[in-house]
Design an enzyme around this catalytic site. Structure first.
Site, PDB file in Angstrom:
ATOM      1  N   GLU A 105     -15.393  22.129  10.644  1.00 52.35           N
ATOM      2  CA  GLU A 105     -14.500  21.952  11.707  1.00 52.35           C
ATOM      3  C   GLU A 105     -15.703  21.527  12.385  1.00 52.35           C
ATOM      4  OE1 GLU A 105     -14.735  26.856  12.155  1.00 52.35           O
ATOM      5  OE2 GLU A 105     -14.968  25.095  10.527  1.00 52.35           O
ATOM      6  N   GLU A 117     -24.097  18.294  21.398  1.00 51.26           N
ATOM      7  CA  GLU A 117     -23.676  17.817  20.586  1.00 51.26           C
ATOM      8  C   GLU A 117     -23.276  19.543  19.899  1.00 51.26           C
ATOM      9  OE1 GLU A 117     -20.714  16.556  19.852  1.00 51.26           O
ATOM     10  OE2 GLU A 117     -20.962  14.744  20.632  1.00 51.26           O
ATOM     11  N   ASP A 128     -22.304   8.813  23.377  1.00 56.01           N
ATOM     12  CA  ASP A 128     -21.148   8.821  24.147  1.00 56.01           C
ATOM     13  C   ASP A 128     -21.484   8.877  25.248  1.00 56.01           C
ATOM     14  OD1 ASP A 128     -19.094   9.773  21.934  1.00 56.01           O
ATOM     15  OD2 ASP A 128     -19.225  11.807  22.020  1.00 56.01           O
TER      16      ASP A 128
END
Length: 233
Positions: A52, A9, A155
């Site tokens: 975001e 990430e 993930d």
């Protein structure tokens, strides 16, 4: 064969624009079976977190403020991954950030020859289909109910299952059948003469006695249905 499935990430899309890696999660697989060993770290990017990006992974600047820098975890990371192939979804993105961070620490980048991109594999297997991690989990019936937001370790765990399915699933290969056959003692299955017993054909025609009994039974029937059918014909 040892492989590492991993995910990252970040604060954005391009490290050349000042974006940084904020989380990395790795899953160890041997012969495409998870071993239970993993590597997971949150990383302080020493910069602000764009709204975001936080909306995607939920990692705030405040949460990351007391986490180690990438340079503090790099040695442990490199020890964990060793020289294994590295599996990622859209692997160019993850490799770009990982190698940028390694080089910023004065370390050698990881060779792209070790890269296994599940997105490229999925494009070959399912041309024209949706190929996001969520879409592939749905296609292969993999439970992703815990994936409310993106998370590197979760993930990577999901991707390890997708990767197995993309490579053919957990099926017994022909090589296993061949190796098992090599263990069989052919002598145990040598041809043995089989004694076949001759049985005469069974008679299927009713005997005279059976026909006589049937005629007596029919004579007791009152207005049998077949008489009506015969008369109407």
């Amino acid at each position: 064969m040892r492989e590492i499935v991993f995910d990252t990430e970040t604060t954005g899309f391009n490290p050349a624009e000042g974006h940084k890696l904020v989380e990395i999660g790795c899953i160890e697989m041997i012969n495409r079976v998870e071993t239970g060993r993993d590597f997971h770290r949150y990383i302080n990017p020493l910069r602000s977190m764009p709204a975001e990006a936080e909306a995607v992974h939920g990692l705030s600047e405040n949460f990351l403020s007391d986490k180690p820098l990438f340079g503090d975890v790099a040695a442990d990371l490199l020890e964990f991954i060793g020289d294994a192939p590295l599996v990622a979804h859209n692997a160019n993105f993850d490799f770009t950030f990982l190698n940028w961070e390694l080089q910023a620490c004065g370390l050698e980048p990881i060779s792209l020859t070790r890269m296994v991109d599940t997105l490229a594999i999925a494009r070959t297997r399912h041309p024209g289909a949706k190929l996001s991690l969520d879409a592939l989990c749905s296609r292969y019936g993999i439970d992703r109910s815990q994936r409310i937001k993106h998370g590197a370790l979760l993930d990577a765990q999901l991707l390890s299952q997708v990767y197995v399915e993309l490579k053919g699933g957990r099926q017994i290969g022909l090589s296993l059948a061949e190796s098992s056959a090599a263990l069989v003692d052919d002598a145990a299955f040598a041809a043995v003469p089989i004694e076949r017993l001759f049985r005469p054909a069974r008679p299927h025609r009713a005997s005279d006695a059976e026909l006589a009994r049937h005629a007596v039974f029919v004579s007791t029937l009152v207005e049998p249905l077949w008489n009506e059918l015969t008369q109407s014909a």
